[in-house]
Design a protein around this motif. Structure first.
Motif, PDB file in Angstrom:
ATOM      1  N   GLY A   1       0.788  -1.219   0.000  1.00  0.00           N
ATOM      2  CA  GLY A   1       0.000   0.000   0.000  1.00  0.00           C
ATOM      3  C   GLY A   1       0.821   1.270   0.000  1.00  0.00           C
ATOM      4  N   PHE A   2       2.163   1.155   0.131  1.00  0.00           N
ATOM      5  CA  PHE A   2       3.003   2.342   0.139  1.00  0.00           C
ATOM      6  C   PHE A   2       3.099   2.901  -1.268  1.00  0.00           C
ATOM      7  CE2 PHE A   2       7.252   4.426   0.051  1.00  0.00           C
ATOM      8  CZ  PHE A   2       7.004   5.396   1.019  1.00  0.00           C
ATOM      9  N   GLU A   3       2.912   4.230  -1.416  1.00  0.00           N
ATOM     10  CA  GLU A   3       2.898   4.853  -2.737  1.00  0.00           C
ATOM     11  C   GLU A   3       3.983   5.901  -2.861  1.00  0.00           C
ATOM     12  OE1 GLU A   3      -0.967   6.145  -3.979  1.00  0.00           O
ATOM     13  OE2 GLU A   3      -1.952   4.422  -3.062  1.00  0.00           O
ATOM     14  N   GLY A   4       5.130   5.659  -2.280  1.00  0.00           N
ATOM     15  CA  GLY A   4       6.257   6.563  -2.441  1.00  0.00           C
ATOM     16  C   GLY A   4       6.093   7.878  -1.703  1.00  0.00           C
TER      17      GLY A   4
ATOM     18  N   GLN B   1       3.289   9.516  -1.354  1.00  0.00           N
ATOM     19  CA  GLN B   1       1.967  10.060  -1.687  1.00  0.00           C
ATOM     20  C   GLN B   1       0.961   9.503  -0.690  1.00  0.00           C
ATOM     21  OE1 GLN B   1       0.734  10.010  -5.883  1.00  0.00           O
ATOM     22  NE2 GLN B   1      -1.007   8.778  -5.236  1.00  0.00           N
TER      23      GLN B   1
ATOM     24  N   PRO C   1      -1.648   7.349   0.638  1.00  0.00           N
ATOM     25  CA  PRO C   1      -2.095   6.057   0.103  1.00  0.00           C
ATOM     26  C   PRO C   1      -3.592   6.030  -0.183  1.00  0.00           C
ATOM     27  CG  PRO C   1      -0.840   5.772   2.118  1.00  0.00           C
ATOM     28  CD  PRO C   1      -1.077   7.223   1.962  1.00  0.00           C
ATOM     29  N   LEU C   2      -3.973   5.172  -1.102  1.00  0.00           N
ATOM     30  CA  LEU C   2      -5.367   5.081  -1.530  1.00  0.00           C
ATOM     31  C   LEU C   2      -6.293   4.790  -0.358  1.00  0.00           C
ATOM     32  CD1 LEU C   2      -7.312   5.029  -3.967  1.00  0.00           C
ATOM     33  CD2 LEU C   2      -6.969   2.565  -4.037  1.00  0.00           C
TER      34      LEU C   2
END
Length: 146
Positions: free
Chosen positions: A49-52, A54, A56-57
């Protein structure tokens, strides 16, 4: 052909990549991790779930509703047709259902549903019954003692 003559198809079995075994191996020095960066560090990898960095969803989406999953009652269902496994005049309770293997997992309550036919007179000591199950048990000459 004999069993000892069999072997995998060509290219199906590959050697394990042995990293960190010297520069001449082609997998030495940085051990296939490149130079610096997150994936080169010890304990590498990122959590699901990590988005750099950002947001997360799962945190962007609105939370709505209610879940009672921790405190809900887990019901195990048994059909009337399954009660044919018992002999005529038997007493049906939680212990007898577990003994026959009709109820096997940890559950809070048992409910008898009306699927199937019943031709035996049984005494049922289960609290939860559907209306059709109650009707079929009484029609077969059985009784409900709850």
């Amino acid at each position: 052909m004999r069993l000892h003559d069999t072997q995998p198809r060509p290219g199906a079995v590959k050697r394990k990549k042995r990293i960190g075994c010297g520069e001449s191996s082609g997998h030495g020095k940085t051990s296939c991790k490149g130079h610096k960066g997150q994936m080169a560090r010890a304990g590498r990898g990122i959590r699901p779930g990590f988005e750099g960095g950002q947001m997360p969803l799962f945190r962007r989406l609105p939370k709505k509703g209610f879940s009672n999953a921790r405190f809900r009652d887990v019901y195990e269902t048994v059909n009337v047709g399954d009660l044919e496994a018992f002999e005529d005049g038997a007493v049906i309770n939680e212990a007898s259902l577990r003994e026959k293997g009709l109820v096997n997992r940890g559950c809070d309550a048992i409910k008898i549903l009306g699927t199937g036919e019943l031709s035996r007179k049984l005494t049922v000591e289960i609290k939860s019954l559907s209306a059709s199950a109650r009707e079929k048990i009484e029609k077969a000459g059985g009784s409900i003692a709850a």
